[in-house]
Every structure is written in structure tokens, then in C-alpha cells.
Design an enzyme around this catalytic site. Structure first.
Site, PDB file in Angstrom:
ATOM      1  N   LYS A  66       0.817  -1.196   0.000  1.00 30.83           N
ATOM      2  CA  LYS A  66       0.000   0.000   0.000  1.00 30.83           C
ATOM      3  C   LYS A  66       0.860   1.258   0.000  1.00 30.83           C
ATOM      4  CE  LYS A  66      -3.472  -2.128   3.053  1.00 30.83           C
ATOM      5  NZ  LYS A  66      -4.071  -2.007   4.395  1.00 30.83           N
ATOM      6  N   GLY A  67       2.100   1.125   0.395  1.00 30.87           N
ATOM      7  CA  GLY A  67       2.947   2.276   0.704  1.00 30.87           C
ATOM      8  C   GLY A  67       3.152   3.285  -0.416  1.00 30.87           C
ATOM      9  N   GLU A  85       7.679   2.072  -6.184  1.00 25.62           N
ATOM     10  CA  GLU A  85       7.800   1.578  -4.798  1.00 25.62           C
ATOM     11  C   GLU A  85       7.897   2.761  -3.829  1.00 25.62           C
ATOM     12  OE1 GLU A  85       7.720  -0.571  -2.591  1.00 25.62           O
ATOM     13  OE2 GLU A  85       8.693  -2.464  -3.074  1.00 25.62           O
ATOM     14  N   ASP A  86       7.565   2.518  -2.584  1.00 24.44           N
ATOM     15  CA  ASP A  86       7.763   3.531  -1.554  1.00 24.44           C
ATOM     16  C   ASP A  86       9.211   3.541  -1.073  1.00 24.44           C
ATOM     17  OD1 ASP A  86       7.526   1.042  -0.335  1.00 24.44           O
ATOM     18  OD2 ASP A  86       6.121   1.692   1.215  1.00 24.44           O
ATOM     19  N   ASP A 116      14.498  -1.642   0.790  1.00 28.64           N
ATOM     20  CA  ASP A 116      15.304  -1.860   1.986  1.00 28.64           C
ATOM     21  C   ASP A 116      16.212  -3.074   1.732  1.00 28.64           C
ATOM     22  OD1 ASP A 116      15.590  -1.001   4.806  1.00 28.64           O
ATOM     23  OD2 ASP A 116      14.665  -2.895   5.315  1.00 28.64           O
ATOM     24  N   LYS A 169      17.290   2.509   0.595  1.00 24.28           N
ATOM     25  CA  LYS A 169      18.204   2.292   1.731  1.00 24.28           C
ATOM     26  C   LYS A 169      19.263   1.288   1.279  1.00 24.28           C
ATOM     27  CE  LYS A 169      15.343   2.677   5.947  1.00 24.28           C
ATOM     28  NZ  LYS A 169      14.609   1.853   6.954  1.00 24.28           N
ATOM     29  N   PHE A 219      13.379   3.194  10.883  1.00 23.38           N
ATOM     30  CA  PHE A 219      12.097   2.940  10.225  1.00 23.38           C
ATOM     31  C   PHE A 219      11.379   4.259   9.958  1.00 23.38           C
ATOM     32  CE2 PHE A 219       7.756   1.310   9.888  1.00 23.38           C
ATOM     33  CZ  PHE A 219       7.975   0.201   9.096  1.00 23.38           C
ATOM     34  N   VAL A 220      10.947   4.460   8.709  1.00 22.63           N
ATOM     35  CA  VAL A 220      10.324   5.744   8.345  1.00 22.63           C
ATOM     36  C   VAL A 220       8.832   5.583   8.061  1.00 22.63           C
ATOM     37  CG1 VAL A 220      12.479   6.742   7.470  1.00 22.63           C
ATOM     38  CG2 VAL A 220      11.000   5.507   5.902  1.00 22.63           C
ATOM     39  N   ASP A 237       3.503   3.323   6.414  1.00 21.55           N
ATOM     40  CA  ASP A 237       2.834   3.109   7.706  1.00 21.55           C
ATOM     41  C   ASP A 237       3.729   2.438   8.736  1.00 21.55           C
ATOM     42  OD1 ASP A 237       2.977   0.458   6.567  1.00 21.55           O
ATOM     43  OD2 ASP A 237       1.463  -0.124   8.042  1.00 21.55           O
ATOM     44  N   ARG A 266       0.042   6.850   7.561  1.00 22.16           N
ATOM     45  CA  ARG A 266       0.132   6.941   6.095  1.00 22.16           C
ATOM     46  C   ARG A 266      -0.230   8.330   5.573  1.00 22.16           C
ATOM     47  NH1 ARG A 266       0.942   1.825   3.958  1.00 22.16           N
ATOM     48  NH2 ARG A 266      -0.147   0.083   4.913  1.00 22.16           N
TER      49      ARG A 266
HETATM   50  P1  5GP Z   1      12.317  -4.878   1.572  1.00 19.56           P
HETATM   51  O1  5GP Z   1      11.700  -6.147   1.059  1.00 19.56           O
HETATM   52  O2  5GP Z   1      13.129  -4.150   0.531  1.00 19.56           O
HETATM   53  O3  5GP Z   1      13.124  -5.115   2.826  1.00 19.56           O
HETATM   54  O4  5GP Z   1      11.162  -3.928   2.051  1.00 19.56           O
HETATM   55  C1  5GP Z   1      10.235  -3.480   1.171  1.00 19.56           C
HETATM   56  C2  5GP Z   1       8.946  -3.097   1.829  1.00 19.56           C
HETATM   57  O5  5GP Z   1       9.018  -3.115   3.259  1.00 19.56           O
HETATM   58  C3  5GP Z   1       8.616  -1.677   1.437  1.00 19.56           C
HETATM   59  O6  5GP Z   1       7.876  -1.643   0.233  1.00 19.56           O
HETATM   60  C4  5GP Z   1       7.836  -1.210   2.640  1.00 19.56           C
HETATM   61  O7  5GP Z   1       6.491  -1.572   2.495  1.00 19.56           O
HETATM   62  C5  5GP Z   1       8.456  -1.962   3.796  1.00 19.56           C
HETATM   63  N1  5GP Z   1       9.496  -1.153   4.428  1.00 19.56           N
HETATM   64  C6  5GP Z   1      10.837  -1.295   4.365  1.00 19.56           C
HETATM   65  N2  5GP Z   1      11.473  -0.345   5.089  1.00 19.56           N
HETATM   66  C7  5GP Z   1      10.496   0.438   5.602  1.00 19.56           C
HETATM   67  C8  5GP Z   1      10.493   1.618   6.435  1.00 19.56           C
HETATM   68  O8  5GP Z   1      11.513   2.178   6.868  1.00 19.56           O
HETATM   69  N3  5GP Z   1       9.256   2.130   6.738  1.00 19.56           N
HETATM   70  C9  5GP Z   1       8.091   1.579   6.304  1.00 19.56           C
HETATM   71  N4  5GP Z   1       6.956   2.159   6.678  1.00 19.56           N
HETATM   72  N5  5GP Z   1       8.051   0.485   5.529  1.00 19.56           N
HETATM   73  C10 5GP Z   1       9.243  -0.073   5.171  1.00 19.56           C
END
Ligand code: 5GP
Length: 175
Positions: free
Chosen positions: A42-43, A98-99, A102, A130, A153-154, A160, A166
Site C-alpha cells: 500500500k505504501g 515503490e515507496d 530496503d 536504503k 524505520f520511516v 505506515d 500513512r
Molecule cells: P524490503 O523487502 O526491501 O526489505 O522492504 C520493502 C517493503 O518493506 C517496502 O515496500 C515497505 O512496504 C516496507 N518497508 C521497508 N522499510 C520500511 C520503512 O523504513 N518504513 C516503512 N513504513 N516500511 C518499510
């Protein structure tokens, strides 16, 4: 338990400037094309709606959603598709929106699942990146903000924590 606090890290104004910059880059790269923006729910919903309007060019929009198992603020390696896209992307230029990227697990999963649908091209646009947290090697083609490794964490602007925050207009680090 200690109450959570919000530390402002990216202002509404900085976000607007970043969206404008991304849009002008994307517009140049996709001149005379009609890309499909695929928002990762949803981000990304607020970012995608601002980006799409700033692009102001022919484009299509669809959404997907993937969930990774883990706690509220930690992504694990096992990712599952929760919502498929609804249109055919065969032969089309896809821009995944994407939002935040990470570890890269989610994006890696989404790219593989979209590649199987035989688009002409796939590129990635993420509001935030990141890179210091990357576990899987995924390339972000367009990044609004590259966050330092000490940023935690942001939340805000679509992102969210446990479905809260959000609708905040700025981006905050949750502490
Ligand atoms: P990844 O699979 O790259 O570790 O994380 C991707 C998803 O995890 C992002 O699309 C997001 O939904 C969530 N996510 C990762 N880091 C953060 C963060 O710092 N804050 C928030 N709210 N969501 C995150």
C-alpha cells in the site's frame, strides 16, 4: 513500554521537489512511449498519484501487492503475492513504483513475477532507497532519496507502521 516519537526527516517541500525531478527524468527517458506504472501497495499509493500527475504524459496504471513475513518493522526473505496486476503487460514498458527499497526481497520478488509476464522493459522508481540494508542485489533506476544507514524505520507520505501514519504529509523516522 515507551511511547513512539516522530522525528521529521523529509519535508513536504523536499518531497514535491524530488517528485518533480523524478518526473522530468522519467518523462525524458520515456518520450513517445506509454509506460505502465505499477504501484506496489500500500505504501506507494500517494507517491504514485503525485508522480503520475507530475508526469502529465500518456501512461497506464495498475497495482500489485506483496507481503513479506516478519514483524511490523522487519522484512524477512519469504515474500508472497497478495494482489496480482489486472492488465496484460506483455510487450509494454513497465515502471514499478515503490515507496522504499530496503533489503530488496520484496522488489526482487516483484521483478521476477512481472518478468514472467513478458513486458518489453522493466525499470524501478522508488521514493526512497536504503542501499546500506540491501541483502538481494536489485537496481533502483530512479530514487527520490537515498537514506543514510543510520536512518531507522520511516513513516508518512503513504508509509505506515501498523497501518498508522500513512496520511502524514512529511516523512518521519519512528523512534
Ligand atoms: P524490503 O523487502 O526491501 O526489505 O522492504 C520493502 C517493503 O518493506 C517496502 O515496500 C515497505 O512496504 C516496507 N518497508 C521497508 N522499510 C520500511 C520503512 O523504513 N518504513 C516503512 N513504513 N516500511 C518499510
Amino acid at each position: 513500554m515507551q511511547a513512539l516519537s516522530l522525528k521529521p526527516i523529509i519535508s513536504k517541500n523536499e518531497i514535491e521537489n524530488a517528485v518533480q525531478k523524478l518526473a522530468s527524468e522519467i518523462k525524458k527517458d520515456y518520450a513517445d512511449k506509454c509506460p505502465v506504472l505499477i504501484g506496489v501497495l500500500k505504501g506507494s499509493f500517494i507517491f504514485l498519484s503525485d508522480l503520475a500527475r507530475e508526469l502529465n504524459m500518456p501512461l497506464k496504471i495498475d497495482f500489485t501487492r506483496a507481503c513479506s513475513y516478519g514483524s511490523k518493522d522487519y522484512s524477512s526473505g519469504s515474500v508472497e503475492l497478495v494482489k496480482d496486476i489486472e492488465m496484460s503487460i506483455k510487450g509494454l514498458d513497465v515502471l514499478v513504483v515503490e515507496d522504499i527499497v530496503d533489503t530488496g526481497y520484496t522488489l526482487n520478488f516483484i521483478i521476477k513475477y512481472l518478468e514472467a509476464k513478458k513486458p518489453f522493459s522493466i525499470k524501478i522508481c522508488s521514493l526512497m532507497d536504503k542501499p546500506s540494508k540491501r541483502v538481494v542485489d536489485v537496481k533502483v533506476d530512479y530514487a527520490g532519496f537515498t537514506l543514510d544507514k543510520d536512518v531507522g524505520f520511516v513513516v508518512g507520505y503513504g508509509l505506515d507502521y501498523d497501518e498508522e501514519y500513512r496520511s502524514l504529509q512529511d516523512i518521519y523516522e519512528l523512534r
